[in-house]
Design an enzyme around this catalytic site. Structure first.
Site, PDB file in Angstrom:
ATOM      1  N   ASP A 261      -6.166  -1.807  -2.488  1.00 24.53           N
ATOM      2  CA  ASP A 261      -5.052  -1.296  -1.704  1.00 24.53           C
ATOM      3  C   ASP A 261      -3.776  -1.818  -2.355  1.00 24.53           C
ATOM      4  OD1 ASP A 261      -4.542  -0.895   1.900  1.00 24.53           O
ATOM      5  OD2 ASP A 261      -3.425  -0.174   0.167  1.00 24.53           O
TER       6      ASP A 261
HETATM    7  C1  GLC Z   1      -0.786   1.274   1.986  1.00 25.06           C
HETATM    8  C2  GLC Z   1      -1.991   1.429   2.887  1.00 25.06           C
HETATM    9  C3  GLC Z   1      -3.036   2.365   2.344  1.00 25.06           C
HETATM   10  C4  GLC Z   1      -2.360   3.428   1.500  1.00 25.06           C
HETATM   11  C5  GLC Z   1      -1.794   2.731   0.276  1.00 25.06           C
HETATM   12  C6  GLC Z   1      -1.065   3.694  -0.676  1.00 25.06           C
HETATM   13  O1  GLC Z   1      -0.333  -0.044   2.034  1.00 25.06           O
HETATM   14  O2  GLC Z   1      -2.653   0.247   3.285  1.00 25.06           O
HETATM   15  O3  GLC Z   1      -3.740   2.909   3.457  1.00 25.06           O
HETATM   16  O4  GLC Z   1      -3.299   4.409   1.117  1.00 25.06           O
HETATM   17  O5  GLC Z   1      -0.914   1.671   0.627  1.00 25.06           O
HETATM   18  O6  GLC Z   1       0.061   4.204  -0.064  1.00 25.06           O
END
Ligand code: GLC
Length: 733
Positions: A261
């Site tokens: 993430d």
């Molecule tokens: C965010 C979220 C995740 C998302 C990613 C990209 O922090 O936790 O769900 O897909 O970053 O935007």
């Protein structure tokens, strides 16, 4: 490309080119625009990778994406993948995920994902960070709004439906995209409801309740998986070999791409778990995490150092890179890197109209009627209606994730929506009445103030309109800045300023129907005492108010069923229907001492999981079972008769719950959802609804985490919700 050709390509790459594939960049390092969805410090040390980057996240200008691909391919032989958060629609925005879950309609849920893929693929996006299937039973958590509820079975059905909808049968088709199930794992169970907090959970609870939805996505051939921010029993999920290797890769056989993430590659060091980012990089590789989202831990400075130190082998790098190349190959990017830039114009208006019609239908199917005293709803077409509340002039019911990309459609406000219904002959007034919140409260993210500070004026106007109305429709609930990532709450109630207005309206007119907008289960106890009718619409997307008017005036019916228990008080959460038996279970309600209870509220939810009324009345009777003995290889059938006692033909969502009365040395849940069916029953008609039960449905992870069934007594419930008590017994022999 064939597997061998891919292998040759891999072998032709330099180490930098290989590592570049493992780095997902923010568009900003190319001077491009894109959504920032986390902490972004400019000093991401990846200058050496600029020309060999493997993928880009959250860019939202298709022409610029196409140009970036062109520039990239002047220096690299491997096309970029563009990934975005497309969570519940792209141009057409569907209701948020809890509303999709509320439909209990797998085919419809799949269709929303199919439409989303059709709309976003020609825009240039090849992969979406969806479905989010984190089970959550703690409504304080801000991201409850992105998942499919508290229940393992329902979330697993939704996971499968979404993956199949996005990916279709062929990832290289022009209208399919790669799905990425997230957040692996257990992100929805922070021990105190605060986003990002630690998850402490037994192996058994993990396997019985929280892991199955991710596995359902893996079994549906999801192309990617995203590791989660949280630690699991103290070990960051990003480098947790038990979940990432033992379970995901070895037990489940997942061979797709794993991605961190946002920035969580570097979070391992800041969580005090590693001595350096190089050590983190080595641990990520050991966990077969193929792509680092934007943090730069997979850069020459850190991963390159780990390789130099001998902590990571080139073979391990090749293993990760091969999975990335395989994904690009499945998407057809090697044959045509521009195949997904055909532009949204390829979708004819007639097709878009169909997409909007599905979204509008989803509003009704995903909305839940919680109360309807005196059959106040649906409203007569010639009635005098006062629409009141801070959502009166709101026209954007699409929420945060929709706002970070492309060409989303916003939708109509309630007045504009009402005016599209030519056959309505009533009188309609629209008054805001109050702000979303007390604007003096110290929130860093505040909603706009629809009263512009003139609170007395707007309140007086609302009360006057209420006095003269046959029906008041209150449009109220949680502002969208109150939920989502890093937006947990301690007090899950409707903002007090709205409740004050409701009291004043209730003083002059008792015929109140509430349309509730929310991103999480809320405490509706006080509201339910003042409203005759309540429809929970969650955030219903770009067709929101058209769908709401469909229901209010009876063109359609709210037919959703809750994917969560709604508590009586904030202090009841975490709260879920499938609590395990305790030996102190409290069936007499509040006043039985030495039992599982609170002394200051009833032990039950205000509205339970699976609950929802209809504009008609359904009567369940004649619960029966084909045999009270089930053999290991056998099947028995449990049935119930359901009669539609009203004047309207409606859908009913019939639910199968099973309770395992006892098991060796472990407590089992009070009951668990094992199946559901939406059935349409005409006015006055009676239908028999049946479910088959077999032994695999009775398996669970026992004391030693063996996945088994045990002989003994079970109870089957064919029910309208999870707190329905009529059951029939059978025995596994
Ligand atoms: C965010 C979220 C995740 C998302 C990613 C990209 O922090 O936790 O769900 O897909 O970053 O935007």
């Amino acid at each position: 490309m064939t597997k061998n050709e891919l292998k040759e390509l891999l072998n032709s790459l330099t180490l930098e080119e290989k590592i570049g594939q493992m780095f997902q960049a923010l568009p900003h390092i190319f001077g491009e625009q894109g959504a920032i969805t986390g902490i972004f410090d400019e000093k991401i040390e990846v200058d050496d990778l600029i020309s060999v980057v493997g993928s880009i996240l959250n860019m939202y200008d298709t022409e610029r994406m196409k140009n970036l691909q062109k520039q990239h391919l002047e220096k690299s032989k491997i096309p970029l993948i563009f990934m975005n958060d497309i969570i519940h629609g792209f141009n057409t925005i569907f209701p948020i995920s809890p509303a999709l879950a509320s439909t209990f309609d797998a085919e419809l849920i799949k269709e929303t994902a199919r439409i989303t893929a059709k709309e976003v693929a020609p825009f240039g996006v090849n992969a979406t960070y969806s479905p989010m299937v984190d089970i959550s039973r703690d409504a304080r958590w801000g991201r409850v709004c992105e998942g499919y509820g508290e229940d393992t079975y329902l979330s697993s059905v939704c996971a499968k439906a979404m993956v199949e909808g996005y990916q279709g049968d062929d990832l290289s088709a022009d209208d399919t995209i790669a799905a990425c199930v997230k957040h692996f794992a257990l992100y929805g169970a922070p021990y105190d409801g605060r986003d990002y907090n630690n998850v402490d959970m037994s192996e058994r609870m993990m396997r019985n309740d929280y892991l199955p939805p991710y596995k359902a996505a893996v079994d549906a051939k999801v192309a990617m998986i995203m590791t989660s921010f949280n630690t699991i029993n103290g070990v960051p999920a990003t480098i947790n070999k038990h979940t990432n290797i033992d379970i995901l890769r070895n037990e489940w056989g997942f061979d797709g791409v794993s991605i961190t993430d946002y920035g969580s590659g570097k979070a391992c060091y800041s969580a005090g778990v590693t001595e350096s980012h190089a050590e983190t990089a080595a641990l990520l590789i050991e966990n077969k995490v193929d792509i680092d989202m934007m943090s730069g831990v997979y850069g020459m400075k850190h991963l390159g150092k780990a390789i130099k130190n001998g902590d990571v082998s080139v073979e391990q790098i090749d293993d990760c890179v091969m999975r990335i190349l395989d994904l690009k190959n499945k998407l057809g990017l090697f044959e045509d890197p521009y195949r997904y830039f055909k532009g949204s114009a390829v979708i004819p208006e007639a097709e878009r109209a169909k997409h909007r019609a599905v979204a509008r239908k989803t509003v009704s199917e995903g909305s839940t009627l919680l109360k309807n005293d005196d059959k106040l709803l649906p409203i007569k077409k010639d009635a005098k209606v006062a629409f009141i509340g801070p959502f009166v002039y709101e026209n954007d019911l699409t929420t945060h994730w929709s706002q970070i990309h492309g060409e989303r459609e916003i939708g109509l406000n309630v007045k504009e929506a009402v005016e599209t219904f030519g056959e309505l002959t009533g009188e309609y007034s629209y008054s805001v009445g109050c702000p979303y919140i007390n604007m003096n409260e110290a929130y860093e993210d505040k909603p706009n103030d629809p009263c512009n500070g003139e609170y007395e004026k707007y309140e007086a106007e609302a009360i006057k309109n209420a006095e003269n109305a046959d029906v008041v429709v209150m449009l109220m609930g949680e502002p969208s800045v109150f939920f989502g990532e890093s937006r947990s709450r301690t007090d899950i109630t409707i903002p007090q300023v709205q409740m004050e207005l409701l009291k004043k309206i209730h003083a002059v007119n008792k015929n109140i129907a509430v349309i509730l907008f929310n991103g999480r289960p809320l405490v509706l106890t006080e509201l339910s005492e003042m409203a005759k009718s309540i429809i929970d619409v969650w955030y219903p997307g770009s067709q929101g108010y058209l769908g709401i008017c469909d229901m209010l005036f009876g063109y359609t019916s709210p037919s959703g069923r809750l994917p969560f228990c709604f508590p009586r008080k904030s202090g009841q959460v975490p709260l879920y229907y499938s609590n395990i038996l305790t030996g102190h279970d409290n069936y007499e309600g509040q006043f039985s001492k030495y039992t599982l209870r609170y002394i200051d509220t009833l032990n039950t939810p205000l509205y339970p999981f699976g609950f929802g009324l209809s504009y008609t009345d359904f009567e369940y009777s004649n619960l029966r079972i084909s045999s009270d003995k089930l053999t290991k290889d056998g099947t028995i059938t449990v049935s119930v008769d359901i009669e539609n006692k009203g004047e309207r033909s409606e859908s009913e969502t019939v639910q199968l719950y099973i309770k395992d009365e006892r098991a060796k040395l472990v407590s089992r849940p009070t009951k668990e959802l094992k199946g559901f069916k939406r059935v349409f029953i005409k006015a006055g008609e009676k239908k028999t609804v049946s479910f088959e039960i077999n032994e695999p449905m009775l398996r669970f992870y026992d004391k030693d985490c063996n996945f088994v069934s045990e002989k003994g007594k079970f109870h089957a419930f064919v029910a309208p919700h999870s707190y329905y008590e009529k059951s029939v017994e059978f025995e596994l022999i």
